[in-house]
Design an enzyme around this catalytic site. Structure first.
Site, PDB file in Angstrom:
ATOM      1  N   HIS A  42      41.444  88.299  67.344  1.00 21.95           N
ATOM      2  CA  HIS A  42      40.325  87.621  66.686  1.00 21.95           C
ATOM      3  C   HIS A  42      40.734  86.235  66.178  1.00 21.95           C
ATOM      4  O   HIS A  42      40.046  85.236  66.444  1.00 21.95           O
ATOM      5  CB  HIS A  42      39.833  88.488  65.527  1.00 21.95           C
ATOM      6  CG  HIS A  42      38.683  87.900  64.779  1.00 21.95           C
ATOM      7  ND1 HIS A  42      37.372  88.106  65.135  1.00 21.95           N
ATOM      8  CD2 HIS A  42      38.645  87.099  63.672  1.00 21.95           C
ATOM      9  CE1 HIS A  42      36.580  87.467  64.301  1.00 21.95           C
ATOM     10  NE2 HIS A  42      37.327  86.845  63.393  1.00 21.95           N
ATOM     11  N   GLU A  43      41.841  86.179  65.461  1.00 21.93           N
ATOM     12  CA  GLU A  43      42.273  84.895  64.917  1.00 21.93           C
ATOM     13  C   GLU A  43      42.747  83.956  66.026  1.00 21.93           C
ATOM     14  O   GLU A  43      42.609  82.729  65.907  1.00 21.93           O
ATOM     15  CB  GLU A  43      43.400  85.108  63.893  1.00 21.93           C
ATOM     16  CG  GLU A  43      43.020  85.999  62.726  1.00 21.93           C
ATOM     17  CD  GLU A  43      41.796  85.510  61.973  1.00 21.93           C
ATOM     18  OE1 GLU A  43      41.515  84.291  62.018  1.00 21.93           O
ATOM     19  OE2 GLU A  43      41.112  86.340  61.364  1.00 21.93           O
ATOM     20  N   HIS A  46      39.777  81.912  67.152  1.00 17.70           N
ATOM     21  CA  HIS A  46      39.534  80.735  66.308  1.00 17.70           C
ATOM     22  C   HIS A  46      40.562  79.638  66.599  1.00 17.70           C
ATOM     23  O   HIS A  46      40.214  78.452  66.723  1.00 17.70           O
ATOM     24  CB  HIS A  46      39.612  81.123  64.828  1.00 17.70           C
ATOM     25  CG  HIS A  46      38.545  82.067  64.379  1.00 17.70           C
ATOM     26  ND1 HIS A  46      37.198  81.809  64.543  1.00 17.70           N
ATOM     27  CD2 HIS A  46      38.626  83.277  63.754  1.00 17.70           C
ATOM     28  CE1 HIS A  46      36.498  82.815  64.039  1.00 17.70           C
ATOM     29  NE2 HIS A  46      37.343  83.718  63.560  1.00 17.70           N
TER      30      HIS A  46
END
Length: 253
Positions: A42-43, A46
């Site tokens: 997920h990170e 980003h």
């Protein structure tokens, strides 16, 4: 006199074998590991969305709380950290209100000094709304891609379950007594049905394969007139001389 023999030295007690980790501990560790992996993906969404657009990233962290490990690649301003509480993570971006030029060592910023917004176009806050939206949504997109990849890998490696039903209905249990009061022995027991028999036809009409075969069988029995004889075509497994099982077709009325 001859010397007395010395008693044998006492052997040290054997140390007990270390206890194996409990199943709950292993499950907890596995759950934390899976959560950490999902957080990293997920990170990373980003982070990659920001860096591909030239947006500066200050910190990439897995977990919360105190730092356990920290690493800053040469020539990069991004610090990669592993923290003590593995229940999430974050990607931090430089504050646009930070000084453009770093302060000399030992000099603290003046809290009363007016804040000057950093005009650096590579700061996330200075980017157009579309660029910021891409960075914000990239984490969810990365998790969706991970789910599709896991599903594709599972289907490619294991395949999709497929049920190939054989015709007929298997008799799971035969009641000894009739369910009606005073009915005596059950009709199925009296007719000679046994658990494990495969009913393949009713009055000469074959039962189709599938999950509706049991309902079809029940409907045909209910449709019979009271007192009428209903004949079942039954396949029963019998022992042969070599010990294998073979199916034998019998008729039960």
């Amino acid at each position: 006199p001859p010397p007395r023999p010395r008693p044998p030295a006492a052997r040290p007690a054997a140390r007990p074998a270390p206890a194996a980790p409990s199943a709950s501990l292993l499950y907890t560790a596995a759950g934390v590991g899976v959560l950490a992996f999902v957080v990293v993906i997920h990170e990373a969404g980003h982070f990659m969305a920001a860096r591909l657009q030239g947006i500066r990233v200050k910190n990439f962290s897995v977990g919360f709380g105190p730092k356990l490990l920290a690493f800053t690649p040469k020539g990069s301003e991004t610090e990669f950290t592993l923290r003590a509480i593995p229940l999430g993570g974050f990607v931090a971006f430089p504050d646009p209100d930070e000084p453009v030029e770093p302060l000399p060592e030992g000099v603290r910023p003046d809290p009363n000094a007016p804040k000057v917004r950093n005009p650096d176009p590579n700061l996330l806050q200075n980017r157009p709304p579309l660029d910021r939206a891409i960075v914000i949504s990239a984490g969810v997109v990365a998790n969706i891609l991970l789910a599709w990849l896991a599903l594709f890998t599972s289907v490619s490696a294991v395949g999709v379950p497929f049920y190939d039903y054989a015709p007929g209905v298997v008799v799971a249990q035969v009641m000894d007594a009739s369910p009606t009061p005073g009915g005596g022995i059950s009709a199925a027991r009296a007719a000679g049905l046994r658990p494990g028999d495969l009913i393949v036809s009713v009055d000469g009409g074959a039962l189709a394969p599938g999950t509706d075969a049991a309902n079809d069988l029940a409907a045909r029995v209910r449709a019979a007139k009271p007192g009428a004889t209903v004949r079942f075509g039954v396949e029963r497994a019998v022992d042969e001389e070599e010990g294998a099982l073979a199916a034998r077709r019998i008729s039960v009325a």
